[in-house]
Design a protein around this motif. Structure first.
Motif, short mmCIF file in Angstrom:
data_model
loop_
_atom_site.label_atom_id
_atom_site.label_comp_id
_atom_site.label_asym_id
_atom_site.label_seq_id
_atom_site.Cartn_x
_atom_site.Cartn_y
_atom_site.Cartn_z
N ALA A 358 -5.14 0.36 -9.79
CA ALA A 358 -3.93 -0.42 -10.07
C ALA A 358 -2.73 0.49 -10.31
O ALA A 358 -1.64 0.00 -10.61
CB ALA A 358 -4.17 -1.32 -11.27
N ASN A 379 2.26 -0.09 -16.25
CA ASN A 379 2.52 0.10 -14.82
C ASN A 379 3.06 1.53 -14.61
O ASN A 379 4.09 1.89 -15.17
CB ASN A 379 3.54 -0.96 -14.36
N SER A 381 3.19 2.99 -11.26
CA SER A 381 3.82 3.13 -9.94
C SER A 381 5.30 2.78 -9.93
O SER A 381 6.10 3.47 -9.29
CB SER A 381 3.07 2.31 -8.89
N GLY A 382 5.68 1.73 -10.67
CA GLY A 382 7.09 1.32 -10.71
C GLY A 382 7.99 2.42 -11.25
O GLY A 382 8.90 2.90 -10.55
C1 LIG Z 1 4.30 -2.12 -10.88
O1 LIG Z 1 5.69 -2.23 -10.75
C2 LIG Z 1 6.14 -2.25 -9.39
C3 LIG Z 1 7.67 -2.22 -9.41
O2 LIG Z 1 8.20 -3.12 -10.33
C4 LIG Z 1 5.57 -3.47 -8.70
O3 LIG Z 1 5.97 -3.48 -7.34
C5 LIG Z 1 4.05 -3.43 -8.78
O4 LIG Z 1 3.49 -4.59 -8.23
C6 LIG Z 1 3.58 -3.29 -10.22
N1 LIG Z 1 2.12 -3.07 -10.22
C7 LIG Z 1 1.29 -3.87 -10.88
C8 LIG Z 1 -0.17 -3.54 -10.75
O5 LIG Z 1 1.66 -4.82 -11.54
#
Ligand SMILES: *[C@@H]1O[C@H](CO)[C@@H](O)[C@H](O)[C@H]1NC(C)=O
Ligand SMILES: *[C@@H]1O[C@H](CO)[C@@H](O)[C@H](O)[C@H]1NC(C)=O
Ligand SMILES: *[C@@H]1O[C@H](CO)[C@@H](O)[C@H](O)[C@H]1NC(C)=O
Length: 405
Positions: A358, A379, A381-382
């Motif tokens: 994730a 989170n 990655s964001g």
């Molecule tokens: C994390 O944040 C990003 C950017 O806001 C988003 O695209 C992504 O879906 C999020 N990941 C999860 C696992 O919620």
């Protein structure tokens, strides 16, 4: 033939090999950083990217939650083992313990599998999420380092390598000086491997010290532990002794008060090695696929076995006679949990689990035996994308915490 025709073109270009130096520090909280004054500690994991490995920090807040802080360049590169099976690309290093923390000496260390080095960082005295590299990364004494161990006093560190040159190597640590190689500690595991290695079988998983620090122990995913004796001067016995057991013994933890080790084992579930009798038993976890990591919580007195394949944490109780039973299982959706650390915050234990699939961190509060609960999902990655920090789920690895100031 192809290369001969291409080569002259490259010779004509100036400075083609000069890559830009990655930035030393990348903030992950440009929209408001957590207050260092309020933080009770920090958690660390690494990007393990081949283009440049970064250690990422998050503050641990008084309620046990995390807030991402920054990424610091390790001055090394990450790596990824080759896995021909169908499991997928998670768990790049086939290991637990790629990052270590010394509370005693206030430092963090990590392996750089792509550059065959170990980096050490000083923990800032007012802000544990802020790390400063000490000296230069030092050679790991082999190829493809994947796990390290730090002794209680924080003045010794050993690393295990899993590549073409496999085996262990140890160092002294001193604040200011960082790591210095220790004589007579480069010892081979004699694995028939390549760099990067092909795994997960026939690769080392974790290196640990025995509680009395008289032995250095490495789990090898060929059904054995390799055990070296440590002399008072820190040097290692020339050869290791073998304790056979398990199928693919992975993470290693001593059972408190016992001369016994519990190991996660993706071949079956988990193993208990009795180090008095040099015997082992393997215990099944029904439905498990890749039970590779494990942690212990003092609050519950139980071990937690982490399965990346079915995103499940299995809580295991071990009795004083080394019997064991499964207390409870926790399912974590599609987290793909890997390296996990336990920290005690205001007398409560929290598990910080790197949710590789994730690209996040899942925080669980322990709350006593059989009572763990998810308390936060972070989170990664964001914020990484917003800050231009290169990372991906297949490379993420390691988890360690520093509690205190
Ligand atoms: C994390 O944040 C990003 C950017 O806001 C988003 O695209 C992504 O879906 C999020 N990941 C999860 C696992 O919620
Ligand atoms: C330690 O952290 C504090 C607070 O973030 C900062 O002001 C200080 O410059 C840092 N010290 C070092 C040596 O980096
Ligand atoms: C990873 O996440 C995707 C999408 O959520 C899911 O389909 C997949 O099964 C997950 N893989 C693992 C190993 O958890």
């Amino acid at each position: 033939m192809k290369y001969f025709t291409v080569l002259p073109l490259f010779l004509g270009l100036p400075s083609i090999a000069m890559a830009a130096t990655p930035p030393a520090r990348i903030s992950l909280c440009s929209n408001g950083c957590p207050s260092p004054a309020a933080a009770v500690g920090a958690a660390y994991f690494m990007t393990n990217q081949p283009s440049g490995n970064y250690l990422v920090s998050a503050t641990v807040e008084p309620d046990g939650t995390l807030a991402l802080y920054e990424a610091v360049y390790t001055e090394g590169t990450g790596g990824h083992g080759v896995r021909p099976d169908a499991i997928g690309p998670l768990d790049a290093l086939f290991s637990q313990g790629s990052i270590g923390v010394s509370a005693a000496q206030r430092f963090v260390a990590n392996v750089n599998a792509g550059s065959n080095t170990v980096t050490v960082f000083a923990v800032n005295t007012t802000n544990p999420a802020q790390l400063n590299v000490i000296g230069k990364p030092i050679s790991s004494g082999g190829e493809f380092p994947t796990s390290l161990a730090i002794n209680k006093a924080g003045n010794r560190l050993c690393v295990v390598n899993g590549g073409r040159v496999s085996g262990v190597s140890c160092y002294t640590f001193a604040a200011g000086a960082g790591l210095t190689p220790l004589s007579n500690t480069i010892r081979s595991l004699n694995l028939d491997q390549t760099t990067p290695p092909t795994g997960p079988s026939n690769t080392p998983s974790q290196v640990i010290f025995s509680p009395d620090e008289k032995q250095l122990i490495v789990s090898v995913k060929s059904g054995y532990l390799a055990v070296w004796n440590i002399s008072p001067d820190g040097s290692l016995s020339t050869n290791f002794q073998t304790v056979t057991g398990g199928i693919l013994p992975f993470s290693l933890s001593y059972v408190p008060g016992k001369n016994a080790i519990i190991a996660s084992d993706p071949g079956v579930g988990y193993d208990i090695f009795n180090m008095d009798t040099n015997t082992a038993v393997s215990l099944p976890i029904a439905g498990q696929t890749l039970t590779c990591w494990s942690v212990f919580s003092g609050e519950s007195g139980n071990f937690y076995m982490i399965d990346v394949g079915v995103s499940t944490i299995t809580e295991v109780e071990v009795t004083s006679s080394l019997g064991s039973s499964i207390v409870k299982q926790y399912t974590l959706g599609h987290d793909g949990p890997i390296d996990t650390a336990v920290a005690t915050v205001n007398n409560k234990d929290f598990m910080y689990s790197l949710a590789a699939n994730a690209t996040g961190i899942t925080v669980l509060s322990v709350n006593g035996p059989g009572q763990a609960k998810i308390s936060q999902r972070v989170n990664i990655s964001g914020p990484a994308q917003a800050a231009n920090l290169a990372l991906d789920s297949s490379h993420l690895q390691g988890m360690a915490t520093f509690i205190g100031k």
